[in-house]
Write a protein that holds these residues in place. Structure first.
Motif, PDB file in Angstrom:
ATOM      1  N   ALA A 180     -15.051  45.811   7.182  1.00 61.73           N
ATOM      2  CA  ALA A 180     -13.920  44.814   6.773  1.00 61.73           C
ATOM      3  C   ALA A 180     -12.768  45.317   6.768  1.00 61.73           C
ATOM      4  CB  ALA A 180     -14.127  43.583   5.898  1.00 61.73           C
ATOM      5  N   LEU A 181     -12.620  46.594   5.305  1.00 66.76           N
ATOM      6  CA  LEU A 181     -11.964  47.570   4.921  1.00 66.76           C
ATOM      7  C   LEU A 181     -11.386  48.311   5.625  1.00 66.76           C
ATOM      8  CD1 LEU A 181     -10.562  48.380   2.215  1.00 66.76           C
ATOM      9  CD2 LEU A 181     -12.161  49.807   1.934  1.00 66.76           C
ATOM     10  N   LEU A 182     -11.980  48.863   6.347  1.00 62.39           N
ATOM     11  CA  LEU A 182     -11.371  50.039   7.910  1.00 62.39           C
ATOM     12  C   LEU A 182     -10.970  49.024   9.260  1.00 62.39           C
ATOM     13  CD1 LEU A 182     -12.263  52.704   8.826  1.00 62.39           C
ATOM     14  CD2 LEU A 182     -14.330  52.250   9.945  1.00 62.39           C
ATOM     15  N   LEU A 183     -11.124  48.285   9.017  1.00 59.38           N
ATOM     16  CA  LEU A 183     -10.689  47.644   9.598  1.00 59.38           C
ATOM     17  C   LEU A 183      -9.291  47.188   9.839  1.00 59.38           C
ATOM     18  CD1 LEU A 183     -10.626  45.979  12.724  1.00 59.38           C
ATOM     19  CD2 LEU A 183     -11.521  44.298  11.416  1.00 59.38           C
ATOM     20  N   LEU A 184      -8.923  46.502   8.659  1.00 59.42           N
ATOM     21  CA  LEU A 184      -8.125  46.562   8.022  1.00 59.42           C
ATOM     22  C   LEU A 184      -6.911  47.813   7.981  1.00 59.42           C
ATOM     23  CD1 LEU A 184      -6.814  44.458   4.185  1.00 59.42           C
ATOM     24  CD2 LEU A 184      -5.933  46.247   4.747  1.00 59.42           C
ATOM     25  N   PHE A 185      -7.846  48.678   7.024  1.00 59.89           N
ATOM     26  CA  PHE A 185      -6.641  49.562   7.550  1.00 59.89           C
ATOM     27  C   PHE A 185      -6.526  50.690   8.731  1.00 59.89           C
ATOM     28  CE2 PHE A 185      -6.489  54.663   6.837  1.00 59.89           C
ATOM     29  CZ  PHE A 185      -5.416  54.426   5.646  1.00 59.89           C
ATOM     30  N   ALA A 186      -7.233  50.236   9.831  1.00 56.09           N
ATOM     31  CA  ALA A 186      -6.899  50.722  10.941  1.00 56.09           C
ATOM     32  C   ALA A 186      -6.029  49.698  11.525  1.00 56.09           C
ATOM     33  CB  ALA A 186      -8.318  50.615  12.116  1.00 56.09           C
ATOM     34  N   ILE A 187      -6.032  48.587  11.985  1.00 56.65           N
ATOM     35  CA  ILE A 187      -4.924  47.564  12.406  1.00 56.65           C
ATOM     36  C   ILE A 187      -3.437  47.850  11.285  1.00 56.65           C
ATOM     37  CG2 ILE A 187      -3.956  45.318  11.937  1.00 56.65           C
ATOM     38  CD1 ILE A 187      -7.286  44.607  11.594  1.00 56.65           C
ATOM     39  N   GLY A 188      -3.427  48.114   9.924  1.00 52.06           N
ATOM     40  CA  GLY A 188      -2.167  48.370   9.365  1.00 52.06           C
ATOM     41  C   GLY A 188      -1.595  49.694   9.667  1.00 52.06           C
ATOM     42  N   ILE A 189      -2.367  50.841  10.189  1.00 51.56           N
ATOM     43  CA  ILE A 189      -1.512  51.772  11.114  1.00 51.56           C
ATOM     44  C   ILE A 189      -1.475  51.702  12.706  1.00 51.56           C
ATOM     45  CG2 ILE A 189      -2.791  54.088  11.405  1.00 51.56           C
ATOM     46  CD1 ILE A 189      -4.569  54.758   9.563  1.00 51.56           C
ATOM     47  N   VAL A 190      -2.200  50.867  12.691  1.00 51.08           N
ATOM     48  CA  VAL A 190      -1.646  50.311  14.463  1.00 51.08           C
ATOM     49  C   VAL A 190      -0.389  50.411  14.132  1.00 51.08           C
ATOM     50  CG1 VAL A 190      -2.561  49.402  16.499  1.00 51.08           C
ATOM     51  CG2 VAL A 190      -3.409  50.833  15.441  1.00 51.08           C
ATOM     52  N   SER A 191      -0.092  48.555  13.242  1.00 49.82           N
ATOM     53  CA  SER A 191       0.814  48.237  13.519  1.00 49.82           C
ATOM     54  C   SER A 191       2.197  49.015  13.198  1.00 49.82           C
ATOM     55  CB  SER A 191       0.437  47.013  12.276  1.00 49.82           C
ATOM     56  OG  SER A 191      -0.527  45.822  12.394  1.00 49.82           O
ATOM     57  N   ALA A 192       1.849  49.717  11.986  1.00 45.78           N
ATOM     58  CA  ALA A 192       2.550  50.928  11.458  1.00 45.78           C
ATOM     59  C   ALA A 192       3.433  51.414  12.783  1.00 45.78           C
ATOM     60  CB  ALA A 192       2.257  51.830  10.300  1.00 45.78           C
ATOM     61  N   GLN A 193       2.439  52.362  13.798  1.00 47.61           N
ATOM     62  CA  GLN A 193       2.881  53.112  15.444  1.00 47.61           C
ATOM     63  C   GLN A 193       3.418  51.868  16.036  1.00 47.61           C
ATOM     64  OE1 GLN A 193      -1.406  53.566  16.065  1.00 47.61           O
ATOM     65  NE2 GLN A 193      -1.141  55.845  15.037  1.00 47.61           N
ATOM     66  N   VAL A 194       3.102  50.732  15.837  1.00 45.94           N
ATOM     67  CA  VAL A 194       3.284  49.849  17.248  1.00 45.94           C
ATOM     68  C   VAL A 194       5.212  49.843  17.365  1.00 45.94           C
ATOM     69  CG1 VAL A 194       3.697  47.814  18.298  1.00 45.94           C
ATOM     70  CG2 VAL A 194       1.309  49.449  17.894  1.00 45.94           C
ATOM     71  N   SER A 195       5.417  48.907  15.494  1.00 49.30           N
ATOM     72  CA  SER A 195       6.397  48.396  14.950  1.00 49.30           C
ATOM     73  C   SER A 195       7.742  50.256  15.091  1.00 49.30           C
ATOM     74  CB  SER A 195       5.978  48.149  13.673  1.00 49.30           C
ATOM     75  OG  SER A 195       5.563  48.781  13.045  1.00 49.30           O
ATOM     76  N   GLY A 196       7.266  51.171  15.217  1.00 49.16           N
ATOM     77  CA  GLY A 196       7.711  52.103  14.518  1.00 49.16           C
ATOM     78  C   GLY A 196       8.450  53.000  13.699  1.00 49.16           C
ATOM     79  N   HIS A 197       6.888  52.426  12.504  1.00 45.00           N
ATOM     80  CA  HIS A 197       7.187  52.575  11.295  1.00 45.00           C
ATOM     81  C   HIS A 197       5.744  53.898  10.929  1.00 45.00           C
ATOM     82  CE1 HIS A 197       8.981  48.186  10.824  1.00 45.00           C
ATOM     83  NE2 HIS A 197      10.297  49.682  11.022  1.00 45.00           N
ATOM     84  N   TRP A 198       5.954  54.545  11.216  1.00 45.72           N
ATOM     85  CA  TRP A 198       4.716  55.655  11.213  1.00 45.72           C
ATOM     86  C   TRP A 198       5.196  57.207  11.217  1.00 45.72           C
ATOM     87  CZ3 TRP A 198       0.849  55.314   8.905  1.00 45.72           C
ATOM     88  CH2 TRP A 198       0.038  56.338   9.288  1.00 45.72           C
ATOM     89  N   ASN A 199       5.582  57.439  12.653  1.00 42.69           N
ATOM     90  CA  ASN A 199       6.345  58.365  13.073  1.00 42.69           C
ATOM     91  C   ASN A 199       8.110  58.658  13.216  1.00 42.69           C
ATOM     92  OD1 ASN A 199       4.425  60.362  14.616  1.00 42.69           O
ATOM     93  ND2 ASN A 199       3.598  58.558  15.141  1.00 42.69           N
ATOM     94  N   SER A 200       7.825  59.347  12.144  1.00 43.03           N
ATOM     95  CA  SER A 200       9.981  59.722  11.579  1.00 43.03           C
ATOM     96  C   SER A 200      10.304  59.681  12.994  1.00 43.03           C
ATOM     97  CB  SER A 200      10.165  60.474  10.947  1.00 43.03           C
ATOM     98  OG  SER A 200      11.123  61.032  10.478  1.00 43.03           O
ATOM     99  N   PRO A 201      11.766  59.069  13.020  1.00 44.69           N
ATOM    100  CA  PRO A 201      12.280  59.924  14.695  1.00 44.69           C
ATOM    101  C   PRO A 201      13.715  60.728  13.312  1.00 44.69           C
ATOM    102  CG  PRO A 201      12.963  57.464  13.591  1.00 44.69           C
ATOM    103  CD  PRO A 201      12.027  58.809  12.947  1.00 44.69           C
ATOM    104  N   VAL A 202      13.770  60.592  12.355  1.00 43.42           N
ATOM    105  CA  VAL A 202      14.392  62.123  12.081  1.00 43.42           C
ATOM    106  C   VAL A 202      13.771  62.772  11.528  1.00 43.42           C
ATOM    107  CG1 VAL A 202      16.636  60.150  11.883  1.00 43.42           C
ATOM    108  CG2 VAL A 202      14.738  60.838   9.806  1.00 43.42           C
ATOM    109  N   LEU A 203      12.940  62.916  11.156  1.00 40.96           N
ATOM    110  CA  LEU A 203      12.341  63.972  10.052  1.00 40.96           C
ATOM    111  C   LEU A 203      11.907  65.928  11.399  1.00 40.96           C
ATOM    112  CD1 LEU A 203      10.655  65.364   7.735  1.00 40.96           C
ATOM    113  CD2 LEU A 203       8.617  63.836   8.434  1.00 40.96           C
TER     114      LEU A 203
END
Length: 325
Positions: free
Chosen positions: A285-308
């Motif tokens: 459950a912890l692994l799934l939550l962590f994975a969902i969190g990262i995927v959600s951040a990637q999909v929403s544009g909150h993972w890879n910086s557009p300016v860095l």
């Protein structure tokens, strides 16, 4: 328990690989090559918690998500949310420092046969520093800093190359740093999990979220033979054998007490559903939550910086002279 071990090994190797790749990126870029940002895993921003806290301040004050170290803020939010739901499992399953500390303690237990028993009042006194550090950062960043100041720091040259600053800190430590790290290693050998128990402000932050988690360790008094094995196994020094219900936020759900209990008197309960959560199911459950969190951040544009990438390359050559604003 085996799933937790696999997760620890996987994330430790992943962080080490990410660190090596980032080192390669820095060296190649400084040598005049075009920066290949595919070598920079956003996961390394786990080691920029103060930058993430400044990003959280900007998000709270202005509603703007950190565009420089986006992954760092996302990881902080994932960690806090996971603590709300699944307590501090990130500390015992994912955190590379927690894994290294556990490995050091494992080696210590096989080489040195003595145990230092810390009185309860001393134990609680030793816990004060991590909360003092946490409250200091909360006061300076979340309370005193304005949204505009937070945005200014986020786009400062120092914060942009904070990852390189951290790499330099590890690769070229000062004499003081070597002494402090050596002292922490020695203290961990003497007192298992010394850093995690008494000094980690990140763990202290997660404790406040873990208070609201529906999960709870329970001990069946009718089955328990009071052997005390669970107490010896607990890395955070919780006295499990003396309570029917353990709600301490210090619990990292490492499952050591559950798997070590010879009478199977200890289990992990969900207070809302009144169900027992098996160790394997908790880890998954912890692994799934962590994975969902990262995927959600990637999909929403909150993972890879557009300016860095552009800003990072600009300031990299100046990293040795860039100081904290």
């Amino acid at each position: 328990m085996i799933i937790r071990r696999i997760m620890q090994f996987y994330f430790l190797v992943l962080y080490l690989w990410a660190g090596y790749q980032f080192y390669s990126l820095v060296e190649l870029t400084l040598a005049g090559n075009t920066a290949d940002f595919s070598l920079r895993f956003p996961l390394i921003e786990t080691f920029l918690p103060l930058s993430a806290m400044v990003g959280l301040k900007q998000l709270i004050s202005t509603g703007v998500f950190d565009q420089v170290h986006s992954a760092g803020l996302s990881i902080l939010l994932i960690a806090i949310f996971s603590a709300l739901i699944l307590r501090r499992g990130i500390c015992s399953h994912i955190c590379p420092l927690g894994t290294l500390t556990e490995l050091l303690t494992y080696g210590r237990n096989h080489l040195v046969k003595f145990r230092v028993k810390i009185p309860r009042n001393v134990h609680y006194f030793f816990m004060v520093p991590k909360y003092m550090l946490l409250f200091f950062f909360i006061e300076v960043i979340l309370v005193q800093m304005s949204g505009a100041d937070a945005a200014a720091f986020i786009y400062s040259s120092y914060n942009i190359v904070a990852d390189v600053k951290m790499l330099t800190f590890f690769l070229n430590p000062s004499p003081l740093t070597v002494k402090v790290v050596s002292l922490l290693v020695v203290m961990t050998i003497i007192i298992p999990f010394f850093w995690c128990r008494y000094l980690c402000p990140y763990g202290a932050l997660l404790n406040f979220a873990a208070v609201f988690s529906p999960l709870q360790i329970r001990r069946q008094q009718a089955v328990c033979d009071s052997c005390g094995i669970c107490d010896k196994q607990c890395p955070t020094n919780i006295q499990i054998s003396r309570s029917a219900r353990i709600s301490s936020p210090e619990c990292t759900c490492c499952q050591r007490c559950i798997t070590a209990c010879p009478t199977q008197a200890i289990s992990l309960h969900n207070r809302i559903t009144a169900k027992i959560l098996k160790p394997a199911h908790y880890s998954l459950a912890l692994l799934l939550l962590f994975a969902i969190g990262i995927v959600s951040a990637q999909v929403s544009g909150h993972w890879n910086s557009p300016v860095l990438p552009l800003l990072w390359t600009k300031y990299l050559s100046q990293v040795s002279v860039i100081v904290h604003p």
